[in-house]
Design a protein around this motif. Structure first.
Motif, PDB file in Angstrom:
ATOM      1  N   SER A 212       0.856  -1.181   0.000  1.00  0.00           N
ATOM      2  CA  SER A 212       0.000   0.000   0.000  1.00  0.00           C
ATOM      3  C   SER A 212       0.894   1.234   0.000  1.00  0.00           C
ATOM      4  N   LEU A 213       0.324   2.354  -0.383  1.00  0.00           N
ATOM      5  CA  LEU A 213       1.028   3.632  -0.351  1.00  0.00           C
ATOM      6  C   LEU A 213       0.200   4.571   0.505  1.00  0.00           C
ATOM      7  N   GLY A 214       0.800   5.063   1.574  1.00  0.00           N
ATOM      8  CA  GLY A 214       0.061   5.822   2.570  1.00  0.00           C
ATOM      9  C   GLY A 214      -0.399   7.195   2.109  1.00  0.00           C
ATOM     10  N   ILE A 215      -1.228   7.815   2.927  1.00  0.00           N
ATOM     11  CA  ILE A 215      -1.809   9.126   2.637  1.00  0.00           C
ATOM     12  C   ILE A 215      -0.701  10.174   2.598  1.00  0.00           C
ATOM     13  N   HIS A 216      -0.596  10.898   1.480  1.00  0.00           N
ATOM     14  CA  HIS A 216       0.465  11.895   1.340  1.00  0.00           C
ATOM     15  C   HIS A 216       0.099  12.916   0.269  1.00  0.00           C
ATOM     16  N   VAL A 217       0.904  13.959   0.195  1.00  0.00           N
ATOM     17  CA  VAL A 217       0.766  14.974  -0.842  1.00  0.00           C
ATOM     18  C   VAL A 217       2.146  15.217  -1.432  1.00  0.00           C
ATOM     19  N   ASP A 218       2.227  15.400  -2.734  1.00  0.00           N
ATOM     20  CA  ASP A 218       3.511  15.623  -3.408  1.00  0.00           C
ATOM     21  C   ASP A 218       3.754  17.131  -3.529  1.00  0.00           C
ATOM     22  N   GLU A 219       4.508  17.672  -2.603  1.00  0.00           N
ATOM     23  CA  GLU A 219       4.695  19.115  -2.568  1.00  0.00           C
ATOM     24  C   GLU A 219       6.160  19.549  -2.549  1.00  0.00           C
ATOM     25  N   SER A 220       7.083  18.618  -2.684  1.00  0.00           N
ATOM     26  CA  SER A 220       8.499  18.966  -2.570  1.00  0.00           C
ATOM     27  C   SER A 220       9.057  19.668  -3.797  1.00  0.00           C
ATOM     28  N   LEU A 222       9.630  22.550  -6.429  1.00  0.00           N
ATOM     29  CA  LEU A 222       9.638  23.991  -6.192  1.00  0.00           C
ATOM     30  C   LEU A 222       8.595  24.722  -7.017  1.00  0.00           C
ATOM     31  N   ASP A 223       8.122  24.097  -8.093  1.00  0.00           N
ATOM     32  CA  ASP A 223       7.107  24.702  -8.951  1.00  0.00           C
ATOM     33  C   ASP A 223       5.881  23.799  -8.975  1.00  0.00           C
ATOM     34  N   HIS A 224       4.763  24.301  -8.451  1.00  0.00           N
ATOM     35  CA  HIS A 224       3.532  23.508  -8.411  1.00  0.00           C
ATOM     36  C   HIS A 224       2.569  23.880  -9.534  1.00  0.00           C
ATOM     37  N   SER A 225       3.009  24.758 -10.433  1.00  0.00           N
ATOM     38  CA  SER A 225       2.132  25.147 -11.542  1.00  0.00           C
ATOM     39  C   SER A 225       2.145  24.103 -12.658  1.00  0.00           C
ATOM     40  N   ARG A 226       3.091  23.195 -12.626  1.00  0.00           N
ATOM     41  CA  ARG A 226       3.180  22.141 -13.629  1.00  0.00           C
ATOM     42  C   ARG A 226       2.559  20.864 -13.063  1.00  0.00           C
ATOM     43  N   GLY A 265      -3.269  22.191 -11.399  1.00  0.00           N
ATOM     44  CA  GLY A 265      -4.067  23.278 -10.853  1.00  0.00           C
ATOM     45  C   GLY A 265      -4.438  23.027  -9.402  1.00  0.00           C
ATOM     46  N   PRO A 266      -5.712  23.220  -9.023  1.00  0.00           N
ATOM     47  CA  PRO A 266      -6.129  23.010  -7.630  1.00  0.00           C
ATOM     48  C   PRO A 266      -5.967  21.568  -7.152  1.00  0.00           C
ATOM     49  N   SER A 267      -5.874  20.614  -8.084  1.00  0.00           N
ATOM     50  CA  SER A 267      -5.717  19.200  -7.695  1.00  0.00           C
ATOM     51  C   SER A 267      -4.253  18.781  -7.544  1.00  0.00           C
ATOM     52  N   ARG A 268      -3.340  19.665  -7.876  1.00  0.00           N
ATOM     53  CA  ARG A 268      -1.906  19.311  -7.831  1.00  0.00           C
ATOM     54  C   ARG A 268      -1.446  18.959  -6.421  1.00  0.00           C
ATOM     55  N   GLY A 334      10.461  25.762 -11.971  1.00  0.00           N
ATOM     56  CA  GLY A 334       9.740  26.565 -12.935  1.00  0.00           C
ATOM     57  C   GLY A 334      10.708  27.244 -13.888  1.00  0.00           C
ATOM     58  N   GLU A 335      10.162  27.913 -14.883  1.00  0.00           N
ATOM     59  CA  GLU A 335      10.984  28.605 -15.868  1.00  0.00           C
ATOM     60  C   GLU A 335      11.875  29.632 -15.185  1.00  0.00           C
ATOM     61  N   GLY A 336      13.205  29.494 -15.363  1.00  0.00           N
ATOM     62  CA  GLY A 336      14.152  30.438 -14.778  1.00  0.00           C
ATOM     63  C   GLY A 336      14.391  30.243 -13.290  1.00  0.00           C
ATOM     64  N   GLN A 337      13.758  29.244 -12.699  1.00  0.00           N
ATOM     65  CA  GLN A 337      13.896  29.013 -11.259  1.00  0.00           C
ATOM     66  C   GLN A 337      15.142  28.199 -10.959  1.00  0.00           C
ATOM     67  N   VAL A 338      15.771  28.463  -9.814  1.00  0.00           N
ATOM     68  CA  VAL A 338      16.953  27.718  -9.385  1.00  0.00           C
ATOM     69  C   VAL A 338      16.732  27.231  -7.957  1.00  0.00           C
TER      70      VAL A 338
END
Length: 360
Positions: A212-220, A222-226, A265-268, A334-338
């Motif tokens: 099983s894979l536990g409850i989590h969110v993928d937020e690490s 740096l760009d969440h717009s993609r 988007g909002p589901s990311r 993201g674009e131009g992000q470091v």
């Protein structure tokens, strides 16, 4: 599902946690009647068809990575989950074999990183496939025999290698992202309206019948717009899609072999989990789409899809009779992000033993 959620709140346990435990239980086995099955005729009021733009991906480009023309894809959304897209197996017949072989034979190779590296020397994990083949292909293999390295494989990281301890990516821990998977990800992202998507990091998870894979969110990232792209191969799993809070109730759906999910988007940044792998029917241990013959004569001249040798597929199919492989692909920057000089620790895919989440 509404009755289940009400019961959850009455007993003081989070809605997501309760649903996770419901589908993970084995005795008695769970009732799957509330699970959305996108491969069948949809009667659930939450589900609606998503119109993708076929002009965004040429038929030749789709064919090159083993996909049907976008006009033939069956894509769906869920009410209450804007930005979530479920694509029901858009792969051409016989092309999933390439991606399965890559996940089992090619991607676990060095310099990529896997869970076995946490407690084994690099020389011991150098060729997991070859070291596992003879044992896995035995016809009368005893259950008492030790597990092969391939059966002990739980995760592999690609590109920017995710650090399970700090929950971050680093520019110092990077290897070249596989070009074929980058191409596949680009085409899927483009079909969903995300042009210029860069596949910079990948996490492959390997599941067996008790995984099983536990409850989590993928937020690490740096760009969440993609978007976050998820590709599933092998046995069917139940996927739970929750809300922005860990305790929010979740919607269950089947992920069959070949299915693709796009979280954008909002589901990311929604919480999600995989509570169980669904036992295969006794008379069909391998999904029908994985038994389709390879169409090597119809491959695009510049195709990234390679014909899988019969002996390789014999091992792959033996493995997948009791297993599932999932590839998640992300754009980290993201674009131009470091990367910042000091990476902050986040609680993302955390809580894992050797990076693999399991919850009771």
């Amino acid at each position: 599902m509404a009755k289940m959620a009400a019961s959850v709140l009455e007993h003081g346990e989070s809605a997501f946690r309760k649903i996770f435990k419901f589908y993970k239980r084995r005795n008695p086995p769970p009732d799957f009647s509330d699970v959305i099955d996108f491969s069948k005729s949809i009667t659930n009021d939450m589900v609606f068809s998503v119109e993708l733009n076929p002009s965004q991906v040429t038929e030749a480009d789709a064919c090159r990575v083993g996909l049907k023309p976008v006009r033939d894809w069956r894509a769906f959304g869920l009410k209450g989950y804007p930005g979530f897209i479920f694509i029901s197996n858009p792969f051409q017949p016989g092309t999933q074999q390439h991606w399965v072989r890559q996940c089992l034979k090619t991607y676990p190779q060095k310099p990529n990183v896997c869970n076995l590296d946490m407690h084994m020397a690099p020389s011991e994990t150098q060729d997991i496939w070859s070291k596992s083949a003879d044992s896995l292909l035995k016809n009368n293999r005893s259950k008492r025999e030790p597990k092969t390295l391939l059966e002990k494989l739980r995760w592999v990281t690609l590109g920017y290698h995710y650090d399970w301890n700090t929950k971050t990516y680093s520019p110092d821990h990077y290897t070249q992202f596989p070009s074929d998977l980058h191409s596949l990800s680009q085409e899927v992202a483009a079909a969903c309206g995300f042009h210029g998507f860069k596949a910079e990091a990948g996490i492959l998870n390997y599941y067996f019948s008790d995984s099983s894979l536990g409850i989590h969110v993928d937020e690490s990232e740096l760009d969440h717009s993609r978007p976050l792209l998820s590709f599933s191969f092998g046995q069917t799993a139940v996927f739970l899609l929750g809300g922005t809070r860990r305790e929010d109730p979740a919607t269950p759906m089947f992920m069959h072999s070949g299915d693709i999910m796009v979280m954008s988007g909002p589901s990311r940044l929604l919480y999600h989990a995989v509570p169980c792998i669904v036992p295969a029917p006794v008379d069909q241990p391998l999904p029908a789409c994985l038994q389709q013959p390879q169409q090597s004569t119809h491959l695009h001249p510049n195709s990234v899809i390679q014909e899988v040798a019969q002996e390789d597929w014999e091992l792959c199919s033996r493995y997948l009779q009791t297993a599932r492989v999932n590839m998640t692909v992300r754009q980290v920057l993201g674009e131009g992000q470091v990367f910042p000089t000091q990476m902050a620790t986040k609680g993302s895919e955390g809580g894992q033993k050797d990076g693999y989440q399991e919850e009771g």
